[in-house]
Design an enzyme around this catalytic site. Structure first.
Site, mmCIF file in Angstrom:
data_model
loop_
_atom_site.group_PDB
_atom_site.id
_atom_site.type_symbol
_atom_site.label_atom_id
_atom_site.label_comp_id
_atom_site.label_asym_id
_atom_site.label_seq_id
_atom_site.Cartn_x
_atom_site.Cartn_y
_atom_site.Cartn_z
ATOM 1 N N LYS A 77 12.052 10.902 10.532
ATOM 2 C CA LYS A 77 11.468 9.550 10.607
ATOM 3 C C LYS A 77 12.498 8.459 10.871
ATOM 4 O O LYS A 77 13.518 8.395 10.194
ATOM 5 C CB LYS A 77 10.806 9.204 9.270
ATOM 6 C CG LYS A 77 9.646 10.070 8.884
ATOM 7 C CD LYS A 77 8.987 9.469 7.659
ATOM 8 C CE LYS A 77 7.746 10.215 7.290
ATOM 9 N NZ LYS A 77 7.021 9.532 6.216
ATOM 10 N N SER A 132 -2.409 -3.177 6.109
ATOM 11 C CA SER A 132 -3.727 -3.448 6.698
ATOM 12 C C SER A 132 -4.863 -2.733 5.980
ATOM 13 O O SER A 132 -4.649 -1.884 5.121
ATOM 14 C CB SER A 132 -3.718 -3.040 8.167
ATOM 15 O OG SER A 132 -3.388 -1.691 8.273
ATOM 16 N N GLU A 144 7.463 1.157 11.731
ATOM 17 C CA GLU A 144 6.162 1.157 11.073
ATOM 18 C C GLU A 144 5.092 1.210 12.155
ATOM 19 O O GLU A 144 5.329 0.848 13.297
ATOM 20 C CB GLU A 144 5.963 -0.137 10.269
ATOM 21 C CG GLU A 144 7.043 -0.446 9.269
ATOM 22 C CD GLU A 144 7.046 0.494 8.087
ATOM 23 O OE1 GLU A 144 5.971 1.054 7.793
ATOM 24 O OE2 GLU A 144 8.091 0.702 7.472
ATOM 25 N N GLY A 145 3.922 1.622 11.744
ATOM 26 C CA GLY A 145 2.783 1.492 12.656
ATOM 27 C C GLY A 145 2.351 2.786 13.317
ATOM 28 O O GLY A 145 1.427 2.784 14.130
ATOM 29 N N ASN A 188 4.175 0.708 2.109
ATOM 30 C CA ASN A 188 4.180 -0.396 3.076
ATOM 31 C C ASN A 188 4.324 -1.716 2.338
ATOM 32 O O ASN A 188 3.578 -1.978 1.389
ATOM 33 C CB ASN A 188 2.869 -0.410 3.854
ATOM 34 C CG ASN A 188 2.646 0.896 4.606
ATOM 35 O OD1 ASN A 188 3.232 1.121 5.654
ATOM 36 N ND2 ASN A 188 1.831 1.771 4.042
ATOM 37 N N ARG A 232 -7.833 7.322 4.954
ATOM 38 C CA ARG A 232 -7.786 7.358 6.425
ATOM 39 C C ARG A 232 -7.741 8.812 6.850
ATOM 40 O O ARG A 232 -6.981 9.603 6.295
ATOM 41 C CB ARG A 232 -6.573 6.585 6.944
ATOM 42 C CG ARG A 232 -6.747 5.067 6.762
ATOM 43 C CD ARG A 232 -5.484 4.327 7.074
ATOM 44 N NE ARG A 232 -4.407 4.817 6.238
ATOM 45 C CZ ARG A 232 -3.122 4.736 6.547
ATOM 46 N NH1 ARG A 232 -2.756 4.171 7.671
ATOM 47 N NH2 ARG A 232 -2.211 5.207 5.727
ATOM 48 N N ARG A 282 0.857 -1.186 0.000
ATOM 49 C CA ARG A 282 0.000 0.000 0.000
ATOM 50 C C ARG A 282 0.892 1.234 0.000
ATOM 51 O O ARG A 282 1.741 1.394 0.858
ATOM 52 C CB ARG A 282 -0.914 0.046 1.230
ATOM 53 C CG ARG A 282 -2.034 1.099 1.092
ATOM 54 C CD ARG A 282 -2.837 1.266 2.378
ATOM 55 N NE ARG A 282 -1.992 1.845 3.399
ATOM 56 C CZ ARG A 282 -1.970 1.453 4.679
ATOM 57 N NH1 ARG A 282 -2.753 0.497 5.094
ATOM 58 N NH2 ARG A 282 -1.156 2.028 5.535
ATOM 59 N N GLU A 323 4.700 7.230 2.277
ATOM 60 C CA GLU A 323 5.543 6.039 2.426
ATOM 61 C C GLU A 323 4.917 4.907 1.639
ATOM 62 O O GLU A 323 3.778 5.015 1.172
ATOM 63 C CB GLU A 323 5.654 5.617 3.899
ATOM 64 C CG GLU A 323 4.316 5.203 4.477
ATOM 65 C CD GLU A 323 4.396 4.261 5.671
ATOM 66 O OE1 GLU A 323 5.471 3.695 5.938
ATOM 67 O OE2 GLU A 323 3.354 4.071 6.319
ATOM 68 N N LYS A 343 12.017 3.073 5.306
ATOM 69 C CA LYS A 343 12.077 4.505 4.996
ATOM 70 C C LYS A 343 13.432 4.870 4.378
ATOM 71 O O LYS A 343 13.528 5.758 3.546
ATOM 72 C CB LYS A 343 11.847 5.327 6.267
ATOM 73 C CG LYS A 343 10.615 4.884 7.068
ATOM 74 C CD LYS A 343 9.432 5.742 6.820
ATOM 75 C CE LYS A 343 8.171 5.408 7.584
ATOM 76 N NZ LYS A 343 7.827 4.066 7.991
#
Ligand code: ADP
Ligand code: MG
Length: 482
Positions: free
Chosen positions: A365, A150, A369-370, A145, A457, A128, A143, A308
Site C-alpha cells: 500500500k 464519506s 486514499e480513495g 480514515n 460496503r 471511519r 485502515e 498508512k
C-alpha cells in the site's frame, strides 16, 4: 480467497418475478430517499442516479460487530493523541516524507504551522475505521480514515432502506437484526459543536469540495441537515482551485475570510487526493487555511495521523503503550493485523523477503486514499523486484492480507455503470464494515469522543478493491447473526 461462507438473511435466489418487483421498488426507494450520485458518464447537474447498493442486507456476525463498535472510542483517542504528538509523527513519517512528494507537502505545511505556532489548537475529527472479517469470526482493521470520510449520510439512509425491503420481502424482526445507525446525526453534531466553540454567530462553515462533485447527495445531506437543525449556520462550498481565483485571506486575528465572511469551521470533502492540487496555488491555500483560526476537519496533523505509514508505526509492539493504558492496548491490538515497514533496515529487508516468497499473503500500500492504489498477488513480486533498492519503496507499507468470508447478494447498479448487466445475477460478495467516530479536542483535552454509527460496503469477491462512486462497491447494511 477465504473458504468460509455466511448464509444470507433470506432464502436465495428469489424467483425471477419477486426479484424484478423488488429491484423496481428498490431503485425507486433509493432515488426518492437520496441513495444517489451524479452520473460520471452523462454528467448533468439536474439529475442524479442510484449509487450501487445491495438488494438485501448482508449477514454479519454480531460479536465482531459489537467488538469494533466498542473499540472505536479507543481508536478516536489514539488518533487524537497521535495527531498532537509532533515527535511521533515526525519519526513515523521521516522516510516517507523523503520518498513521497504528497506526504512531504502535507508534512511541510504541518512543520510550518507548528513553528509559527497554531492559531487554532482545536481539531475536529470525523473518522471511519474500516474492517474485514478474517476467516470465520475474527475481525481486522483495514485502515482508518481521518480526511473526507464519506457515506455517513448515505449509510444512515441505507439502514432505513434495508429495513424497508426486508419487510416487503416478508421478513419480521428487522429492527433487531439491522441495527440503529445515526452516523449522519453524529457527524453533524461534531460540525455544530465545532462551530459553537468558535463562538461567533456570524461565522460560517466552509466545505472544501472537488471542482466537480459526483458524490453530491452524501455531501449535501450533511449540509441540509445542519441547516435544518441550526438555520442560523450558513454553509458555503468551494474547491481549492475556485478559492485561488475568488480569493481567501486572513484577517487581523488570523480569521479565515471568504466571500467577506469569517469561517468558523473548514470541512474537507476533498484535499486528500493529488487532483485537488493541480498547481502550487492550491497548496498555498491549504497552508493559508492551516494558518488560520478556523477549526479544521481535519487539521493537517489529523490528516497525517490517518496515513498508512502512521498506521504501520502504531502496529509495532510497544508503540501503543505510549498512548493508551494497558487494558486499552490489548483491545486495540486485537483488531490490528500485521503491518510492516519497507524502510532500509532489518525489518524492511525481512518484509521484502517474505513478500517476495509469498506475495498472496500480503497487500502492498502507498500513502494514498480513495481506493484503487494497492498492489496484490504476483504484481507485488514485480513491483518489489524493480524497486528493491529504490528510495520509493519507503513510501509504501506491507500488510497481511485479510481473507473475508463470502456470501451471496444482488448488487444493484445504475444502467450506465460497468457491470450493470449483472443487475439480476446473484453474486459472491465480500463486505467491509466501517465504524464512524467523532472527536473534538486540542493538545490538552478531548472534549468529544463518540462512536456514532456504521456502514457496510460490499463488492463482488472477484474485485480486489471496490470504490462505491467508482461503481464497483455497493452500499449495504449489516444483518446481525449470532
Ligand atoms: P484506501 O485508502 O484507498 O481506501 P484501503 O487500505 O482501504 O485504502 O484499501 C482499499 C481496499 O483494498 C479495501 O477497501 C479492501 O477492499 C482492500 N484491502 C486493503 N487492505 C487489505 C488487506 N490487508 N487484506 C485484504 N484486502 C485489503
Ligand atoms: Mg479504504
Amino acid at each position: 480467497m477465504s473458504t468460509f461462507r455466511l448464509e444470507p438473511c433470506i432464502q436465495l435466489p428469489l424467483s425471477q418475478e419477486e426479484l424484478k418487483e423488488s429491484v423496481d421498488k428498490a431503485k425507486d426507494w433509493a432515488l426518492m430517499h437520496g441513495i444517489s450520485m451524479r452520473s460520471k458518464k452523462n454528467f448533468n447537474k439536474d439529475q442524479v442516479q442510484i449509487l450501487p447498493f445491495t438488494l438485501i442486507p448482508s449477514s454479519f456476525p454480531k460479536k465482531p460487530f459489537l467488538l469494533v463498535k466498542n473499540v472505536q472510542i479507543l481508536l478516536n483517542e489514539l488518533i487524537h493523541k497521535v495527531a498532537y504528538d509532533k515527535e511521533f509523527l515526525t519519526n513515523s513519517l521521516k522516510s516517507t516524507v523523503q520518498a513521497d512528494p504528497f506526504t512531504a507537502k502535507l508534512f511541510h505545511i504541518y512543520e510550518t504551522v507548528y513553528k509559527e505556532g497554531f492559531s487554532q489548537n482545536i481539531s475536529l475529527g470525523l473518522l471511519r475505521s474500516d474492517y474485514l472479517l478474517h476467516n470465520n469470526h475474527e475481525i481486522k482493521q483495514v485502515e482508518i480514515n481521518t480526511v473526507a470520510t464519506s457515506f455517513a449520510a448515505l449509510a444512515t439512509v441505507t439502514t432505513q432502506y434495508h429495513r424497508y425491503i426486508l419487510e416487503e420481502l416478508g421478513h419480521t424482526e428487522t429492527r433487531e437484526r439491522i441495527p440503529e445507525n445515526n452516523a449522519l446525526a453524529g457527524f453533524i453534531t461534531g460540525l455544530i459543536r465545532a462551530w459553537e466553540l468558535y463562538d461567533n454567530k456570524e461565522a460560517i462553515i466552509l466545505f472544501i469540495v472537488e471542482d466537480v462533485t459526483y458524490n453530491i447527495s452524501d455531501q449535501r445531506f450533511h449540509e441540509f441537515e445542519i441547516c435544518q437543525l441550526r438555520p442560523e449556520i450558513k454553509i458555503i462550498r468551494r474547491s481549492l482551485t475556485s478559492l485561488v481565483s475568488e480569493g481567501i485571506k486572513l484577517g487581523p486575528n488570523k480569521e479565515l475570510i471568504v466571500a467577506n465572511k469569517v469561517v468558523a469551521v473548514v470541512y474537507y470533502r476533498s484535499g486528500y487526493e493529488l487532483e485537488a492540487y493541480p498547481t502550487e496555488k492550491e497548496w498555498d491555500i491549504r497552508l493559508l487555511i492551516e494558518r488560520s483560526r478556523a477549526i479544521k476537519c481535519p487539521s493537517v496533523q489529523y490528516h497525517l495521523a490517518g496515513t498508512k505509514k502512521v498506521q504501520q508505526s502504531l502496529a509495532q509492539s510497544s508503540v501503543l503503550k505510549m498512548f493508551l493504558d494497558e487494558k486499552s492496548v490489548n483491545k486495540v491490538q486485537e483488531i490490528f493485523t500485521g503491518l510492516y515497514t519497507l524502510d532500509f533496515n532489518d525489518d524492511g529487508e525481512k518484509a521484502v523477503k517474505v513478500a517476495l516468497s509469498e506475495p498472496n499473503k500480503f497487500v502492498l500500500k502507498p500513502q494514498r486514499e480513495g481506493g484503487g492504489n494497492n498492489i496484490y498477488n504476483e504484481n507485488i513480486r514485480t513491483w518489489l523486484n524493480s524497486r528493491k533498492n529504490s528510495q520509493e519503496r519507503t513510501a509504501w507499507i506491507l500488510m497481511d492480507r485479510i481473507y473475508p468470508p463470502l456470501q451471496k447478494n444482488y448488487l444493484i447498479r445504475a444502467i450506465d455503470e460497468p457491470h450493470a448487466e449483472d443487475n439480476f445475477d446473484l453474486s459472491d460478495v465480500i463486505t467491509e464494515l466501517g465504524i464512524y467516530g467523532v472527536t473534538l479536542g486540542d493538545s490538552n483535552e478531548i472534549m468529544l469522543n463518540t462512536q456514532v454509527g456504521h456502514i457496510l460496503r460490499t463488492k463482488s469477491s472477484s474485485e480486489n478493491e471496490g470504490g462505491i462512486v467508482a461503481g464497483i462497491g455497493a452500499l449495504d447494511s449489516p444483518y446481525l447473526i449470532s
